[in-house]
Design a protein around this motif. Structure first.
Motif, PDB file in Angstrom:
ATOM      1  N   MET A  45     -12.647  -5.925  -4.298  1.00  0.00           N
ATOM      2  CA  MET A  45     -12.625  -7.242  -3.685  1.00  0.00           C
ATOM      3  C   MET A  45     -13.255  -7.232  -2.293  1.00  0.00           C
ATOM      4  SD  MET A  45     -11.705  -9.015  -6.078  1.00  0.00           S
ATOM      5  CE  MET A  45     -12.038 -10.455  -5.066  1.00  0.00           C
ATOM      6  N   ARG A  46     -13.125  -6.147  -1.585  1.00  0.00           N
ATOM      7  CA  ARG A  46     -13.770  -6.080  -0.270  1.00  0.00           C
ATOM      8  C   ARG A  46     -15.293  -6.086  -0.431  1.00  0.00           C
ATOM      9  NH1 ARG A  46     -11.303  -2.132   4.104  1.00  0.00           N
ATOM     10  NH2 ARG A  46     -11.901  -0.516   2.607  1.00  0.00           N
ATOM     11  N   ALA A  47     -15.782  -5.475  -1.503  1.00  0.00           N
ATOM     12  CA  ALA A  47     -17.224  -5.515  -1.768  1.00  0.00           C
ATOM     13  C   ALA A  47     -17.651  -6.893  -2.268  1.00  0.00           C
ATOM     14  CB  ALA A  47     -17.597  -4.447  -2.796  1.00  0.00           C
ATOM     15  N   GLU A  48     -16.803  -7.557  -3.071  1.00  0.00           N
ATOM     16  CA  GLU A  48     -17.130  -8.864  -3.632  1.00  0.00           C
ATOM     17  C   GLU A  48     -17.109  -9.965  -2.579  1.00  0.00           C
ATOM     18  OE1 GLU A  48     -17.757 -10.365  -6.786  1.00  0.00           O
ATOM     19  OE2 GLU A  48     -18.356  -8.354  -7.353  1.00  0.00           O
ATOM     20  N   ASP A  53      -3.023   5.376   5.152  1.00  0.00           N
ATOM     21  CA  ASP A  53      -2.401   6.254   4.158  1.00  0.00           C
ATOM     22  C   ASP A  53      -2.411   5.608   2.768  1.00  0.00           C
ATOM     23  OD1 ASP A  53      -1.845   8.222   6.052  1.00  0.00           O
ATOM     24  OD2 ASP A  53       0.060   7.286   6.602  1.00  0.00           O
ATOM     25  N   GLY A  54      -3.523   4.962   2.441  1.00  0.00           N
ATOM     26  CA  GLY A  54      -3.668   4.341   1.136  1.00  0.00           C
ATOM     27  C   GLY A  54      -3.098   2.937   1.031  1.00  0.00           C
ATOM     28  N   ALA A  55      -2.336   2.507   2.028  1.00  0.00           N
ATOM     29  CA  ALA A  55      -1.750   1.165   2.022  1.00  0.00           C
ATOM     30  C   ALA A  55      -2.734   0.171   2.625  1.00  0.00           C
ATOM     31  CB  ALA A  55      -0.443   1.158   2.803  1.00  0.00           C
ATOM     32  N   TRP A  56      -2.963  -0.929   1.924  1.00  0.00           N
ATOM     33  CA  TRP A  56      -3.858  -1.976   2.398  1.00  0.00           C
ATOM     34  C   TRP A  56      -3.038  -2.983   3.198  1.00  0.00           C
ATOM     35  CZ3 TRP A  56      -9.172  -3.262   0.810  1.00  0.00           C
ATOM     36  CH2 TRP A  56      -9.825  -2.161   0.233  1.00  0.00           C
ATOM     37  N   VAL A  57      -3.220  -2.951   4.497  1.00  0.00           N
ATOM     38  CA  VAL A  57      -2.434  -3.791   5.402  1.00  0.00           C
ATOM     39  C   VAL A  57      -3.336  -4.920   5.912  1.00  0.00           C
ATOM     40  CG1 VAL A  57      -1.030  -3.849   7.493  1.00  0.00           C
ATOM     41  CG2 VAL A  57      -1.097  -1.759   6.082  1.00  0.00           C
ATOM     42  N   THR A  61      -3.319 -14.973  -4.394  1.00  0.00           N
ATOM     43  CA  THR A  61      -2.441 -14.029  -5.081  1.00  0.00           C
ATOM     44  C   THR A  61      -2.940 -12.598  -4.943  1.00  0.00           C
ATOM     45  OG1 THR A  61      -1.673 -15.680  -6.670  1.00  0.00           O
ATOM     46  CG2 THR A  61      -1.553 -13.371  -7.351  1.00  0.00           C
ATOM     47  N   LEU A  62      -4.251 -12.411  -5.046  1.00  0.00           N
ATOM     48  CA  LEU A  62      -4.808 -11.069  -4.901  1.00  0.00           C
ATOM     49  C   LEU A  62      -4.473 -10.463  -3.543  1.00  0.00           C
ATOM     50  CD1 LEU A  62      -8.318 -11.382  -6.573  1.00  0.00           C
ATOM     51  CD2 LEU A  62      -6.613  -9.626  -7.087  1.00  0.00           C
ATOM     52  N   ARG A  63      -4.595 -11.247  -2.499  1.00  0.00           N
ATOM     53  CA  ARG A  63      -4.297 -10.726  -1.159  1.00  0.00           C
ATOM     54  C   ARG A  63      -2.851 -10.240  -1.084  1.00  0.00           C
ATOM     55  NH1 ARG A  63      -7.290 -11.417   3.372  1.00  0.00           N
ATOM     56  NH2 ARG A  63      -5.331 -11.570   4.549  1.00  0.00           N
ATOM     57  N   HIS A  64      -1.935 -11.026  -1.597  1.00  0.00           N
ATOM     58  CA  HIS A  64      -0.526 -10.625  -1.568  1.00  0.00           C
ATOM     59  C   HIS A  64      -0.273  -9.395  -2.436  1.00  0.00           C
ATOM     60  CE1 HIS A  64       3.803 -10.611  -2.006  1.00  0.00           C
ATOM     61  NE2 HIS A  64       3.652 -10.757  -3.320  1.00  0.00           N
ATOM     62  N   THR A  65      -0.857  -9.389  -3.658  1.00  0.00           N
ATOM     63  CA  THR A  65      -0.574  -8.304  -4.595  1.00  0.00           C
ATOM     64  C   THR A  65      -1.182  -6.994  -4.121  1.00  0.00           C
ATOM     65  OG1 THR A  65      -0.629  -9.967  -6.352  1.00  0.00           O
ATOM     66  CG2 THR A  65      -0.567  -7.670  -7.029  1.00  0.00           C
ATOM     67  N   ILE A  66      -2.364  -7.041  -3.554  1.00  0.00           N
ATOM     68  CA  ILE A  66      -2.976  -5.824  -3.015  1.00  0.00           C
ATOM     69  C   ILE A  66      -2.096  -5.231  -1.919  1.00  0.00           C
ATOM     70  CG2 ILE A  66      -4.914  -4.964  -1.619  1.00  0.00           C
ATOM     71  CD1 ILE A  66      -6.702  -6.913  -3.258  1.00  0.00           C
ATOM     72  N   GLU A  67      -1.586  -6.085  -1.048  1.00  0.00           N
ATOM     73  CA  GLU A  67      -0.705  -5.580   0.015  1.00  0.00           C
ATOM     74  C   GLU A  67       0.579  -4.994  -0.571  1.00  0.00           C
ATOM     75  OE1 GLU A  67       1.840  -7.094   3.920  1.00  0.00           O
ATOM     76  OE2 GLU A  67       0.820  -8.559   2.644  1.00  0.00           O
ATOM     77  N   GLU A 105       1.191   4.654 -10.065  1.00  0.00           N
ATOM     78  CA  GLU A 105       0.070   4.224 -10.904  1.00  0.00           C
ATOM     79  C   GLU A 105      -0.450   2.870 -10.462  1.00  0.00           C
ATOM     80  OE1 GLU A 105      -1.036   3.351 -15.619  1.00  0.00           O
ATOM     81  OE2 GLU A 105       1.056   3.572 -14.989  1.00  0.00           O
ATOM     82  N   ILE A 106       0.448   1.919 -10.241  1.00  0.00           N
ATOM     83  CA  ILE A 106       0.013   0.588  -9.821  1.00  0.00           C
ATOM     84  C   ILE A 106      -0.570   0.641  -8.418  1.00  0.00           C
ATOM     85  CG2 ILE A 106       2.162  -0.292  -8.790  1.00  0.00           C
ATOM     86  CD1 ILE A 106       1.662  -2.909 -10.352  1.00  0.00           C
ATOM     87  N   ARG A 107      -0.085   1.552  -7.608  1.00  0.00           N
ATOM     88  CA  ARG A 107      -0.640   1.721  -6.254  1.00  0.00           C
ATOM     89  C   ARG A 107      -2.099   2.183  -6.331  1.00  0.00           C
ATOM     90  NH1 ARG A 107       0.120   5.756  -1.462  1.00  0.00           N
ATOM     91  NH2 ARG A 107       0.149   4.294   0.280  1.00  0.00           N
ATOM     92  N   MET A 108      -2.361   3.160  -7.178  1.00  0.00           N
ATOM     93  CA  MET A 108      -3.716   3.664  -7.351  1.00  0.00           C
ATOM     94  C   MET A 108      -4.632   2.564  -7.876  1.00  0.00           C
ATOM     95  SD  MET A 108      -4.962   6.800  -9.824  1.00  0.00           S
ATOM     96  CE  MET A 108      -4.481   5.929 -11.317  1.00  0.00           C
ATOM     97  N   LEU A 109      -4.132   1.776  -8.837  1.00  0.00           N
ATOM     98  CA  LEU A 109      -4.954   0.738  -9.437  1.00  0.00           C
ATOM     99  C   LEU A 109      -5.322  -0.340  -8.416  1.00  0.00           C
ATOM    100  CD1 LEU A 109      -5.839   0.222 -12.503  1.00  0.00           C
ATOM    101  CD2 LEU A 109      -4.238  -1.678 -12.366  1.00  0.00           C
ATOM    102  N   PHE A 110      -4.358  -0.759  -7.598  1.00  0.00           N
ATOM    103  CA  PHE A 110      -4.643  -1.835  -6.653  1.00  0.00           C
ATOM    104  C   PHE A 110      -5.399  -1.344  -5.419  1.00  0.00           C
ATOM    105  CE2 PHE A 110      -2.174  -4.473  -9.359  1.00  0.00           C
ATOM    106  CZ  PHE A 110      -2.718  -5.729  -9.148  1.00  0.00           C
ATOM    107  N   GLN A 111      -5.374  -0.060  -5.169  1.00  0.00           N
ATOM    108  CA  GLN A 111      -6.308   0.463  -4.177  1.00  0.00           C
ATOM    109  C   GLN A 111      -7.744   0.256  -4.659  1.00  0.00           C
ATOM    110  OE1 GLN A 111      -4.843   4.461  -3.902  1.00  0.00           O
ATOM    111  NE2 GLN A 111      -3.380   4.008  -2.280  1.00  0.00           N
TER     112      GLN A 111
END
Length: 260
Positions: free
Chosen positions: A235-238, A250-254, A207-213, A223-229
């Motif tokens: 998560m990339r560190a974890e 451009d801030g989008a996690w693809v 779910t995290l992978r989908h929601t981050i994208e 606001e939600i874009r900033m939060l999930f960035q």
């Protein structure tokens, strides 16, 4: 009115019981896999690998007669999980976040992501608002006339909250909690949707992978874009082997692999 900034706290992550893993692996003959496993802060990745290998009994060649060779490197193994869309094993990995000083605008967006999540949100039926914490994006803060008018509106709404509390006598001795709850539930109707609140949000890695994208896409609410960035960075560190395929544009996690 109090200006606030949305924040994220990662408060819980997967934790493996390696003794129990060893007991199981002793039954199926996969002890050598556990011996070469890196246990250093990689429980999430280790659990994903374990779940995947259990499906095919691929801890070692020969445990399953159909398996004559295996990927020994965890990063390679998990990359194959992602590229083959074997996403069910990622549902075992749950992470819990406190989302602090986020608006109800954001929480209304977030509840659309229902599969694989658990949510416990601050209840404004019970929590009385003595002030109205509020987040303003940078572009709004740079607009002096907008800020003047917005602050005036929020100040008036905040004062009305205080007036209602006094009018209903909520701080007088002997007021039953049920009465406070009843009045507070009414009072929250006069709080703006942008008022800052908080919640615990738990999601599995699939779910995290989908929601981050979805929520860092260029067209997502800011606001939600900033939060999930920020969540993407956490998560990339974890779990770099599970989130290292993302490219930030451009801030989008693809993601490198979709529909996992």
């Amino acid at each position: 009115m109090r200006a606030v900034e949305p924040e994220v706290f990662l408060v819980a992550r997967p934790e493996l019981d390696y003794d129990e893993l060893a007991a199981y692996l002793g039954e199926v003959g996969g002890e050598s896999w556990l011996e070469r496993l890196d246990r250093g802060d990689l429980d999430a990745q280790n659990l994903a690998e374990f779940a995947g290998r259990l499906c095919y009994r691929s801890f070692e060649p020969g445990l399953n007669p159909n398996v004559t060779r295996i990927r020994e490197d965890q990063t390679d193994y998990l990359r194959n999980i992602l590229s083959s869309a074997h996403g069910s094993v990622l549902e075992h990995l749950n992470f819990s976040f406190v989302l602090h000083n986020v608006s109800r605008v954001l929480t209304h967006e977030l509840v659309r992501h229902r599969p694989g999540v658990a949510i416990s949100q601050e209840s404004l039926r019970f929590v009385r608002l003595a002030e109205l914490p509020f987040w303003f994006p940078d572009w709004a803060q740079e607009d002096a006339e907008l800020m003047k008018r917005a602050t005036a509106v929020l100040t008036q709404l905040e004062e009305f909250q205080g007036w209602m509390a006094g009018h209903f006598g909520l701080d007088e001795d002997g007021v039953p909690f049920a009465e406070k709850k009843h009045r507070t539930s009414f009072m929250r109707r006069f709080a703006p949707e942008g008022v800052a609140t908080g919640l615990v949000w738990t999601a599995n890695v699939r779910t995290l992978r989908h929601t981050i994208e979805a929520r860092t896409a260029v067209g997502a609410e800011e606001e939600i874009r900033m939060l999930f960035q920020r969540i993407g960075e956490l998560m990339r560190a974890e779990a770099p082997a599970l989130f290292g395929d993302y490219e930030v544009v451009d801030g989008a996690w693809v993601p490198g692999w979709r529909k996992v």
